[in-house]
Design a protein around this motif. Sequence first.
Motif, PDB file in Angstrom:
ATOM      1  N   VAL A  61      -7.057   3.156 -12.507  1.00 18.19           N
ATOM      2  CA  VAL A  61      -6.707   4.288 -11.654  1.00 18.19           C
ATOM      3  C   VAL A  61      -5.199   4.455 -11.743  1.00 18.19           C
ATOM      4  O   VAL A  61      -4.454   3.513 -11.453  1.00 18.19           O
ATOM      5  N   VAL A  62      -4.754   5.612 -12.175  1.00 15.50           N
ATOM      6  CA  VAL A  62      -3.329   5.914 -12.226  1.00 15.50           C
ATOM      7  C   VAL A  62      -2.986   6.712 -10.976  1.00 15.50           C
ATOM      8  O   VAL A  62      -3.668   7.691 -10.655  1.00 15.50           O
ATOM      9  N   VAL A  63      -1.947   6.273 -10.276  1.00 16.25           N
ATOM     10  CA  VAL A  63      -1.463   6.986  -9.103  1.00 16.25           C
ATOM     11  C   VAL A  63       0.014   7.285  -9.317  1.00 16.25           C
ATOM     12  O   VAL A  63       0.831   6.364  -9.420  1.00 16.25           O
ATOM     13  N   GLY A  64       0.329   8.559  -9.417  1.00 20.89           N
ATOM     14  CA  GLY A  64       1.726   8.963  -9.495  1.00 20.89           C
ATOM     15  C   GLY A  64       2.306   8.992  -8.092  1.00 20.89           C
ATOM     16  O   GLY A  64       1.663   9.497  -7.169  1.00 20.89           O
ATOM     17  N   VAL A  65       3.470   8.431  -7.929  1.00 23.22           N
ATOM     18  CA  VAL A  65       4.176   8.508  -6.650  1.00 23.22           C
ATOM     19  C   VAL A  65       5.423   9.340  -6.907  1.00 23.22           C
ATOM     20  O   VAL A  65       6.379   8.871  -7.519  1.00 23.22           O
ATOM     21  N   HIS A  66       5.362  10.598  -6.478  1.00 21.17           N
ATOM     22  CA  HIS A  66       6.479  11.518  -6.698  1.00 21.17           C
ATOM     23  C   HIS A  66       7.502  11.301  -5.596  1.00 21.17           C
ATOM     24  O   HIS A  66       7.271  11.625  -4.434  1.00 21.17           O
ATOM     25  N   ASP A  81       0.836  -1.191   0.000  1.00 20.29           N
ATOM     26  CA  ASP A  81       0.000   0.000   0.000  1.00 20.29           C
ATOM     27  C   ASP A  81       0.876   1.248   0.000  1.00 20.29           C
ATOM     28  O   ASP A  81       2.091   1.173   0.208  1.00 20.29           O
ATOM     29  N   PHE A  82       0.261   2.387  -0.218  1.00 24.61           N
ATOM     30  CA  PHE A  82       0.967   3.661  -0.184  1.00 24.61           C
ATOM     31  C   PHE A  82       1.312   3.958   1.271  1.00 24.61           C
ATOM     32  O   PHE A  82       0.459   3.865   2.144  1.00 24.61           O
ATOM     33  N   GLN A  83       2.569   4.295   1.523  1.00 22.94           N
ATOM     34  CA  GLN A  83       3.051   4.476   2.886  1.00 22.94           C
ATOM     35  C   GLN A  83       3.815   5.783   3.013  1.00 22.94           C
ATOM     36  O   GLN A  83       4.502   6.191   2.079  1.00 22.94           O
ATOM     37  N   GLY A  84       3.718   6.400   4.177  1.00 21.19           N
ATOM     38  CA  GLY A  84       4.514   7.582   4.480  1.00 21.19           C
ATOM     39  C   GLY A  84       4.295   8.753   3.540  1.00 21.19           C
ATOM     40  O   GLY A  84       5.213   9.543   3.316  1.00 21.19           O
ATOM     41  N   ILE A  85       3.114   8.888   3.003  1.00 23.84           N
ATOM     42  CA  ILE A  85       2.841   9.953   2.036  1.00 23.84           C
ATOM     43  C   ILE A  85       2.660  11.279   2.779  1.00 23.84           C
ATOM     44  O   ILE A  85       1.838  11.381   3.696  1.00 23.84           O
ATOM     45  N   MET A 128       2.980  12.359  -2.639  1.00 23.56           N
ATOM     46  CA  MET A 128       4.321  12.912  -2.411  1.00 23.56           C
ATOM     47  C   MET A 128       5.035  12.023  -1.392  1.00 23.56           C
ATOM     48  O   MET A 128       4.692  12.001  -0.215  1.00 23.56           O
ATOM     49  N   ASP A 129       6.037  11.285  -1.881  1.00 24.25           N
ATOM     50  CA  ASP A 129       6.748  10.264  -1.093  1.00 24.25           C
ATOM     51  C   ASP A 129       8.156  10.746  -0.735  1.00 24.25           C
ATOM     52  O   ASP A 129       9.150  10.112  -1.072  1.00 24.25           O
ATOM     53  N   ASN A 130       8.247  11.867  -0.027  1.00 21.74           N
ATOM     54  CA  ASN A 130       9.556  12.445   0.284  1.00 21.74           C
ATOM     55  C   ASN A 130      10.429  11.545   1.150  1.00 21.74           C
ATOM     56  O   ASN A 130      11.650  11.602   1.065  1.00 21.74           O
ATOM     57  N   GLY A 131       9.833  10.723   1.984  1.00 21.21           N
ATOM     58  CA  GLY A 131      10.609   9.843   2.860  1.00 21.21           C
ATOM     59  C   GLY A 131      10.928   8.489   2.250  1.00 21.21           C
ATOM     60  O   GLY A 131      11.497   7.629   2.928  1.00 21.21           O
TER      61      GLY A 131
END
Length: 181
Positions: free
Chosen positions: A94-99, A39-43, A127-130
């Motif tokens: 569904v498109v999900v960009g992970v920057h 899953d998407f984490q730390g966003i 936004m996945d800065n970490g």
Amino acid sequence: MDHIKCKFDRRSFMALLASLPGAACAAPDGLHDWGAAPDFQGIQQWFNSPALSLTALKGQVVLVDFWTHACINCLRTLPHVNRWAETYRDLGLVVVGVHTPEFAFERLASNVLTAIKRHGVKHPVAMDNGYATWKAYDNRYWPAHYLVDRQGRIRYRHFGEGEYARTEAAIQTLLARPGRA
């Protein structure tokens, strides 16, 4: 000294790779099964959408697109990603960009938002800065595309530019499979 020559054709080599422990399994549709998608984490922030989770997206086909706005290779893929998001949205994609930033200036939300607007990105961007989602996918490349099927499993991966027709064919294959849309 005698040398042993061993010649593998591509099919034999691929069969050998597939037989190794932990190797992806080929499915009847020709795509591989790389296992459950993390899953998407730390966003830190979501753009163009409230926060998403793969659990909530189950039943949809999801294209996870790792990119960063200063990467020329990423920017060259965005027109294709944008087109897929628009073309296949009503069919269940569904498109999900992970920057995920490479440089410090790419960590600023204002710079990411400017890039999203400049390049016509209308799909959700996390936004996945970490690097939490990046690490969960064990990703190492910009750009990187992961296609997640309706059951939440990674069925296709592509790193770098190109292979647009192959990626689109994989999208179409997964969308054609039965499931909740």
